[in-house]
Design a protein around this motif. Structure first.
Motif, short mmCIF file in Angstrom:
data_model
loop_
_atom_site.label_atom_id
_atom_site.label_comp_id
_atom_site.label_asym_id
_atom_site.label_seq_id
_atom_site.Cartn_x
_atom_site.Cartn_y
_atom_site.Cartn_z
N SER A 1 52.62 27.79 65.93
CA SER A 1 53.33 27.07 64.86
C SER A 1 54.12 27.99 63.94
O SER A 1 53.67 29.10 63.61
N THR B 1 40.19 20.21 70.89
CA THR B 1 38.95 20.82 70.36
C THR B 1 37.77 20.64 71.30
O THR B 1 37.39 19.51 71.64
N GLY B 2 37.26 21.78 71.71
CA GLY B 2 36.01 21.82 72.46
C GLY B 2 36.15 21.60 73.96
O GLY B 2 35.14 21.47 74.65
N VAL B 3 37.37 21.56 74.47
CA VAL B 3 37.55 21.38 75.92
C VAL B 3 37.49 22.77 76.56
O VAL B 3 38.42 23.56 76.44
N VAL C 1 44.24 22.70 75.19
CA VAL C 1 43.18 23.72 75.25
C VAL C 1 43.70 25.04 74.67
O VAL C 1 44.82 25.47 74.98
N SER D 1 40.90 27.70 72.92
CA SER D 1 39.79 28.67 72.94
C SER D 1 39.38 29.09 74.35
O SER D 1 39.13 30.27 74.60
C1 LIG Z 1 43.72 32.02 67.45
C2 LIG Z 1 44.17 30.61 67.28
C3 LIG Z 1 45.42 30.35 66.74
C4 LIG Z 1 45.83 29.03 66.55
N1 LIG Z 1 47.07 28.79 66.01
C5 LIG Z 1 47.47 27.49 65.87
C6 LIG Z 1 48.76 27.20 65.36
O1 LIG Z 1 49.57 28.07 65.06
N2 LIG Z 1 49.10 25.89 65.23
C7 LIG Z 1 48.26 24.86 65.57
O2 LIG Z 1 48.64 23.69 65.45
N3 LIG Z 1 47.03 25.12 66.06
C8 LIG Z 1 46.62 26.40 66.20
N4 LIG Z 1 45.38 26.66 66.71
C9 LIG Z 1 44.49 25.52 66.98
C10 LIG Z 1 44.51 25.13 68.46
O3 LIG Z 1 45.79 24.67 68.84
C11 LIG Z 1 43.49 24.04 68.77
O4 LIG Z 1 43.87 22.82 68.14
C12 LIG Z 1 42.08 24.41 68.31
O5 LIG Z 1 41.79 25.75 68.60
C13 LIG Z 1 41.04 23.51 69.00
O6 LIG Z 1 41.16 23.58 70.40
P1 LIG Z 1 40.19 24.50 71.29
O7 LIG Z 1 38.82 23.98 71.11
O8 LIG Z 1 40.69 24.31 72.70
O9 LIG Z 1 40.35 25.90 70.81
C14 LIG Z 1 44.97 27.96 66.92
C15 LIG Z 1 43.73 28.25 67.52
C16 LIG Z 1 43.32 29.56 67.69
C17 LIG Z 1 42.00 29.80 68.33
#
Ligand SMILES: Cc1cc2nc3c(=O)[nH]c(=O)nc-3n(C[C@H](O)[C@H](O)[C@H](O)COP(=O)(O)O)c2cc1C
Length: 330
Positions: free
Chosen positions: A46, A247-249, A268, A270
Motif C-alpha cells: 500500500s 487473515t490466517g490462511v 495470503v 504471512s
Molecule cells: C509485513 C506485512 C506488511 C503488510 N503490508 C500491508 C500493506 O501495505 N497494506 C495492506 O493492506 N495490508 C498489509 N499487510 C496485511 C496483509 O495484506 C494481510 O491482510 C494480513 O497480513 C493478514 O493476512 P495473512 O494472515 O495471510 O498474513 C501486511 C502484512 C504483513 C505481514
C-alpha cells in the motif's frame, strides 16, 4: 483436471488465490515470482494516504509536522522528495508489471480520511492498475464518537472515490464495528466491487523489562483463520458485492475452507513470508486435488457450499458460547 478460473470484481483470475498487499509485493521481481508461483492476482504494497497528500502539496517546503495525521510518517523519510520519488516509483511499478505479467495487478492505498488523496487514485488507474484496494482503517477507540460517526468514514470514502476511478474498488476493512454485519451489508450496496475481510492490525505488546509498547506478531498464525472464516460464511450470498478472505490462511485446506464459506477470492501474506512465494503452487495444487477428489469441476460449484445460507444449521456460525464444546475439558 478441475477448472480453477474465478471471476472476481469482474476480472478473470486463473484461480482464487491472491498475493495480499505486503512487503512481498513491492517490486517487479516479486510480482514476476508470484506469477510464476501460480497466484491469480497480486495486491501491491500500500501507499499511505499521507504519502499521497505530500505529493499533492506542490510546495513541499511548507509541510510541517502538524500537517500529518501520524507524526511518525515524517520520521519515515529523510525528506519530502523521497516521498515524491516513491510515488513515481509506484506508478512505474504498476506500468512495468502490466507490461511484464499477465495476472491482474491491484494497487492499494491505506487511508484514514476521505480528503484529498482520492484525486490521486486516478493516476494509479492511468498507470494501468486493474483494480484498487483501499485499506480503510479506523479503530473505534474514541468514546466520544457515536458508531454512526465512526462508520461515516467508509461511506465518505466511497463518495469521494467513485467519480475518480472506474476500475473496481475493493474495501479492505477491520473487524471492529458496533454492527459488523450491517456495515458490510450497507457497504456492499455502494459502488464497492468487493470487501476484504479482514485487514490485520498492528498488534501492541508490552516489554515488561523496559516498559515500552512494542509491535507483536507481525505475521498471522493459522489459529486466526476462524475470525475471517466466520464472517465470510455469514455474509456470503447475502451481500451485493464480492468478498475476499484475508487473515490466517496458511495452507491449501484453509484456502478450501474460505471458498466453501463463500469467498470469491482468498488473500495470503504471512504464509508466503514463512514458506516462500513458491508455496502458492502447493496451496493451489491442494485445492485442485481436493476438487478432483470430491468431484467438483469448477470453483463456482464449491463456493459457498458451507456458507450460512447453504447449511442446515447456520446458527453454528453465530454461536459464541456453547456448553457442548467445553464439555469434558474440565
Ligand atoms: C509485513 C506485512 C506488511 C503488510 N503490508 C500491508 C500493506 O501495505 N497494506 C495492506 O493492506 N495490508 C498489509 N499487510 C496485511 C496483509 O495484506 C494481510 O491482510 C494480513 O497480513 C493478514 O493476512 P495473512 O494472515 O495471510 O498474513 C501486511 C502484512 C504483513 C505481514
Amino acid at each position: 483436471m478441475p477448472d480453477l478460473t474465478t471471476k472476481f470484481i469482474g476480472l478473470s483470475l486463473r484461480n482464487p488465490l491472491i498475493a495480499a498487499s505486503s512487503g512481498l509485493t513491492n517490486s517487479l521481481e516479486d510480482i514476476v515470482e508470484f506469477e510464476k508461483s501460480g497466484v491469480g492476482a497480486v495486491v501491491l504494497k500500500s501507499l499511505f494516504e499521507e504519502e499521497i497528500r505530500i505529493e499533492m502539496k506542490k510546495d513541499l517546503s511548507k509541510m510541517t509536522q502538524e500537517s500529518f495525521i501520524y507524526p511518525e510518517t515524517i520520521d519515515f523519510y529523510d525528506n519530502f522528495y523521497d516521498v515524491e520519488d516513491m510515488l513515481t516509483k509506484y506508478l512505474t511499478l504498476i506500468g512495468e508489471a502490466k507490461k511484464t505479467v499477465s495476472i491482474p495487478i491491484i494497487a492499494s492505498i491505506n487511508c484514514v480520511t476521505a480528503e484529498k488523496w482520492p484525486y490521486y487514485a486516478s493516476t494509479l488507474q492511468d498507470a494501468g492498475a486493474d483494480a484498487l484496494e483501499l485499506n480503510v482503517f479506523s479503530l473505534p477507540s474514541d468514546f466520544s464518537h457515536t458508531p454512526e460517526k465512526d462508520e461515516r468514514l467508509y461511506f465518505d470514502i466511497v463518495e469521494a472515490i467513485k467519480d475518480k476511478v472506474n476500475i473496481p474498488v475493493i474495501f479492505k476493512i477491520g473487524f471492529y464495528s458496533s454492527n459488523l454485519a450491517s456495515l458490510i451489508h450497507r457497504l456492499s450496496k455502494t459502488e464497492v466491487a468487493a470487501i476484504t475481510l479482514f485487514n490485520r492490525f498492528y498488534s501492541p505488546d508490552i516489554d515488561i523489562e523496559n516498559f515500552q509498547v512494542l509491535s507483536s506478531y507481525v505475521l498471522s498464525s493459522p489459529d486466526e483463520l476462524p475470525l475471517s472464516l466466520r464472517w465470510i460464511a455469514i455474509m456470503a450470498g447475502r451481500v451485493e458485492c464480492d468478498l475476499a478472505a484475508s487473515t490466517g490462511v496458511h495452507n491449501g485446506q484453509a484456502l478450501i475452507k474460505q471458498i466453501l464459506a463463500g469467498a470469491n477470492a482468498v488473500q495470503v501474506a504471512s504464509a508466503f513470508y514463512i514458506h516462500g512465494k513458491e508455496y502458492a503452487g502447493q496451496m493451489i495444487m491442494a485445492l485442485e486435488e481436493w476438487m478432483d477428489k470430491h468431484g467438483f469441476n469448477t470453483i463456482d460449484e464449491c463456493r459457498g457450499k458451507m456458507s450460512y445460507s447453504h447449511i442446515d444449521n447456520p446458527a453454528a456460525y453465530e454461536r459464541t458460547q456453547f456448553m457442548k464444546h467445553f464439555a469434558g475439558k474440565e
